[in-house]
Design a protein around this motif. Structure first.
Motif, mmCIF file in Angstrom:
data_model
loop_
_atom_site.group_PDB
_atom_site.id
_atom_site.type_symbol
_atom_site.label_atom_id
_atom_site.label_comp_id
_atom_site.label_asym_id
_atom_site.label_seq_id
_atom_site.Cartn_x
_atom_site.Cartn_y
_atom_site.Cartn_z
ATOM 1 N N LYS A 140 37.786 67.817 72.469
ATOM 2 C CA LYS A 140 38.625 68.964 72.139
ATOM 3 C C LYS A 140 38.291 69.399 70.721
ATOM 4 C CE LYS A 140 43.510 70.182 72.214
ATOM 5 N NZ LYS A 140 44.861 69.653 72.440
ATOM 6 N N ALA A 141 37.861 70.635 70.551
ATOM 7 C CA ALA A 141 37.421 71.139 69.245
ATOM 8 C C ALA A 141 38.515 71.035 68.188
ATOM 9 C CB ALA A 141 36.938 72.581 69.370
ATOM 10 N N SER A 142 39.752 71.193 68.582
ATOM 11 C CA SER A 142 40.842 71.163 67.600
ATOM 12 C C SER A 142 41.441 69.759 67.422
ATOM 13 C CB SER A 142 41.946 72.128 68.028
ATOM 14 O OG SER A 142 42.495 71.704 69.268
ATOM 15 N N GLY A 143 40.933 68.788 68.167
ATOM 16 C CA GLY A 143 41.492 67.426 68.105
ATOM 17 C C GLY A 143 40.952 66.624 66.941
ATOM 18 N N ASN A 144 41.653 65.554 66.584
ATOM 19 C CA ASN A 144 41.192 64.643 65.530
ATOM 20 C C ASN A 144 41.408 63.179 65.923
ATOM 21 O OD1 ASN A 144 43.931 64.507 65.295
ATOM 22 N ND2 ASN A 144 44.030 65.053 63.128
ATOM 23 N N ASN A 145 41.566 62.915 67.222
ATOM 24 C CA ASN A 145 41.749 61.549 67.702
ATOM 25 C C ASN A 145 40.398 60.858 67.868
ATOM 26 O OD1 ASN A 145 44.511 61.982 67.872
ATOM 27 N ND2 ASN A 145 44.411 62.605 70.015
ATOM 28 N N VAL A 146 40.434 59.534 67.907
ATOM 29 C CA VAL A 146 39.220 58.762 68.147
ATOM 30 C C VAL A 146 38.787 58.973 69.595
ATOM 31 C CG1 VAL A 146 38.287 56.405 68.283
ATOM 32 C CG2 VAL A 146 39.862 57.018 66.439
ATOM 33 N N ALA A 147 37.493 59.182 69.807
ATOM 34 C CA ALA A 147 36.949 59.347 71.157
ATOM 35 C C ALA A 147 36.925 57.979 71.835
ATOM 36 C CB ALA A 147 35.548 59.945 71.089
ATOM 37 N N ILE A 148 37.619 57.844 72.962
ATOM 38 C CA ILE A 148 37.757 56.564 73.661
ATOM 39 C C ILE A 148 37.017 56.626 74.993
ATOM 40 C CG2 ILE A 148 39.390 54.944 74.717
ATOM 41 C CD1 ILE A 148 39.717 55.034 71.718
ATOM 42 N N GLU A 149 36.129 55.644 75.231
ATOM 43 C CA GLU A 149 35.474 55.519 76.527
ATOM 44 C C GLU A 149 36.124 54.376 77.293
ATOM 45 O OE1 GLU A 149 31.347 54.266 76.593
ATOM 46 O OE2 GLU A 149 31.651 53.016 74.831
ATOM 47 N N GLU A 150 36.040 54.450 78.634
ATOM 48 C CA GLU A 150 36.630 53.435 79.492
ATOM 49 C C GLU A 150 35.571 52.848 80.407
ATOM 50 O OE1 GLU A 150 40.005 54.780 81.748
ATOM 51 O OE2 GLU A 150 40.743 56.001 80.082
ATOM 52 N N LEU A 151 35.646 51.534 80.605
ATOM 53 C CA LEU A 151 34.774 50.833 81.540
ATOM 54 C C LEU A 151 35.673 50.027 82.468
ATOM 55 C CD1 LEU A 151 31.851 49.898 82.327
ATOM 56 C CD2 LEU A 151 32.269 47.934 80.829
ATOM 57 N N THR A 152 35.483 50.191 83.780
ATOM 58 C CA THR A 152 36.271 49.443 84.754
ATOM 59 C C THR A 152 35.355 48.457 85.467
ATOM 60 O OG1 THR A 152 37.769 51.313 85.050
ATOM 61 C CG2 THR A 152 37.799 49.610 86.757
ATOM 62 N N LEU A 153 35.824 47.215 85.557
ATOM 63 C CA LEU A 153 35.046 46.134 86.152
ATOM 64 C C LEU A 153 35.775 45.550 87.363
ATOM 65 C CD1 LEU A 153 34.213 44.162 82.869
ATOM 66 C CD2 LEU A 153 32.735 45.790 84.064
ATOM 67 N N ALA A 154 35.003 45.275 88.412
ATOM 68 C CA ALA A 154 35.488 44.469 89.528
ATOM 69 C C ALA A 154 34.845 43.101 89.355
ATOM 70 C CB ALA A 154 35.067 45.086 90.858
ATOM 71 N N TYR A 155 35.472 42.064 89.872
ATOM 72 C CA TYR A 155 34.930 40.712 89.708
ATOM 73 C C TYR A 155 35.321 39.857 90.890
ATOM 74 C CZ TYR A 155 39.621 40.121 87.746
ATOM 75 O OH TYR A 155 40.976 40.128 87.553
ATOM 76 N N GLU A 156 34.554 38.776 91.078
ATOM 77 C CA GLU A 156 34.722 37.941 92.262
ATOM 78 C C GLU A 156 35.651 36.756 92.056
ATOM 79 O OE1 GLU A 156 30.902 36.849 93.779
ATOM 80 O OE2 GLU A 156 30.382 38.922 94.242
ATOM 81 N N GLY A 157 35.854 36.344 90.838
ATOM 82 C CA GLY A 157 36.710 35.194 90.573
ATOM 83 C C GLY A 157 37.177 35.214 89.138
ATOM 84 N N LEU A 158 38.139 34.368 88.834
ATOM 85 C CA LEU A 158 38.727 34.302 87.504
ATOM 86 C C LEU A 158 38.853 32.849 87.093
ATOM 87 C CD1 LEU A 158 40.165 35.821 85.157
ATOM 88 C CD2 LEU A 158 42.291 35.514 86.439
ATOM 89 N N LYS A 159 38.398 32.556 85.886
ATOM 90 C CA LYS A 159 38.532 31.216 85.330
ATOM 91 C C LYS A 159 39.355 31.357 84.045
ATOM 92 C CE LYS A 159 35.560 27.342 83.980
ATOM 93 N NZ LYS A 159 34.171 26.935 83.756
ATOM 94 N N VAL A 160 40.399 30.566 83.918
ATOM 95 C CA VAL A 160 41.261 30.624 82.739
ATOM 96 C C VAL A 160 41.207 29.278 82.040
ATOM 97 C CG1 VAL A 160 43.598 31.023 81.880
ATOM 98 C CG2 VAL A 160 42.788 32.264 83.896
ATOM 99 N N MET A 161 40.906 29.316 80.747
ATOM 100 C CA MET A 161 40.843 28.102 79.941
ATOM 101 C C MET A 161 41.728 28.278 78.720
ATOM 102 S SD MET A 161 36.735 27.625 80.165
ATOM 103 C CE MET A 161 36.523 29.396 80.099
ATOM 104 N N LYS A 162 42.273 27.174 78.248
ATOM 105 C CA LYS A 162 43.102 27.231 77.052
ATOM 106 C C LYS A 162 42.266 27.600 75.841
ATOM 107 C CE LYS A 162 46.549 24.751 74.429
ATOM 108 N NZ LYS A 162 47.354 23.573 74.315
ATOM 109 N N LYS A 163 41.133 26.988 75.724
ATOM 110 C CA LYS A 163 40.202 27.305 74.638
ATOM 111 C C LYS A 163 38.857 27.600 75.270
ATOM 112 C CE LYS A 163 42.659 25.266 71.038
ATOM 113 N NZ LYS A 163 42.904 25.674 69.744
ATOM 114 N N ALA A 164 38.107 28.461 74.643
ATOM 115 C CA ALA A 164 36.799 28.835 75.179
ATOM 116 C C ALA A 164 35.833 27.666 75.064
ATOM 117 C CB ALA A 164 36.248 30.040 74.433
ATOM 118 N N GLU A 165 35.030 27.492 76.101
ATOM 119 C CA GLU A 165 34.005 26.452 76.068
ATOM 120 C C GLU A 165 32.826 26.967 75.255
ATOM 121 O OE1 GLU A 165 33.136 25.835 80.179
ATOM 122 O OE2 GLU A 165 34.944 24.669 80.512
ATOM 123 N N GLY A 166 32.314 26.142 74.385
ATOM 124 C CA GLY A 166 31.136 26.530 73.611
ATOM 125 C C GLY A 166 31.379 27.740 72.749
ATOM 126 N N GLY A 167 32.564 27.824 72.140
ATOM 127 C CA GLY A 167 32.856 28.959 71.283
ATOM 128 C C GLY A 167 33.157 30.216 72.067
#
Length: 172
Positions: free
Chosen positions: A128-155
């Motif tokens: 928008k020529a009259s706008g002053n907001n940050v330009a935001i792009e979006e990426l949508t991902l599908a995935y096959e599984g989810l792994k949840v860890m308390k702390k990340a392995e290997g950093g």
């Protein structure tokens, strides 16, 4: 601090504004928003004859919600290139993606790994020529599984090796 049976448990809350997204062992971008992360298990209720005060719940497959990442537009085209390869070259490159949440002290609190993620949508910002907001792009991902860890392995790094394990999961 909460005390329970002479054992001390400290609750360390995290805020929603402290997270990174990591792809192929590299923190790829600073995102302003991550939404949609979740899983829902299909269920079927079974009513048993003569048992009027209960129902049986039969569990089915897990369904993982699509995840949408938003960030300010930069000169880094890593996500566009990933999507473009998926669409045009037919080289569907699945990747393990880490979403790492940390506390105010900078310590990793939780790590969600999207297993075999693939881009399914990308959206450019509205201009928008009259706008002053940050330009935001979006990426949508599908995935096959989810792994949840308390702390990340290997950093927090999850290295991706091409192929699938005998369980059907993408090898990480």
């Amino acid at each position: 601090m909460v005390r329970n049976n002479s054992t001390n448990y400290e609750l360390n809350y995290v805020t929603t504004n402290r997270f990174y997204v990591e792809m192929e062992s590299n923190i790829t971008a600073s995102f302003s928003e991550c939404s949609g992360l979740g899983v829902k298990i299909k269920k079927e209720n079974y009513l048993e004859g003569g048992v009027n005060d209960q129902q049986r719940v039969i569990l089915g497959h897990a369904e993982f919600s699509d995840v949408t990442l938003k960030r300010g537009v930069t000169d880094d085209l890593v996500f566009w290139e990933w999507l473009n390869k998926t669409v045009s070259d037919g080289q569907k490159q699945r990747r393990n993606i880490n979403i790492i949440v940390f506390n105010q002290a900078g310590e990793t609190m939780q790590n969600w790994t999207l297993i075999a993620a693939i881009p399914i949508a990308w959206k450019a910002p509205g201009l928008k020529a009259s706008g002053n907001n940050v330009a935001i792009e979006e990426l949508t991902l599908a995935y096959e599984g989810l792994k949840v860890m308390k702390k990340a392995e290997g950093g927090g790094a999850t290295n991706l090796s091409p192929g699938r394990h005998s369980s059907g999961y993408f090898i990480n």
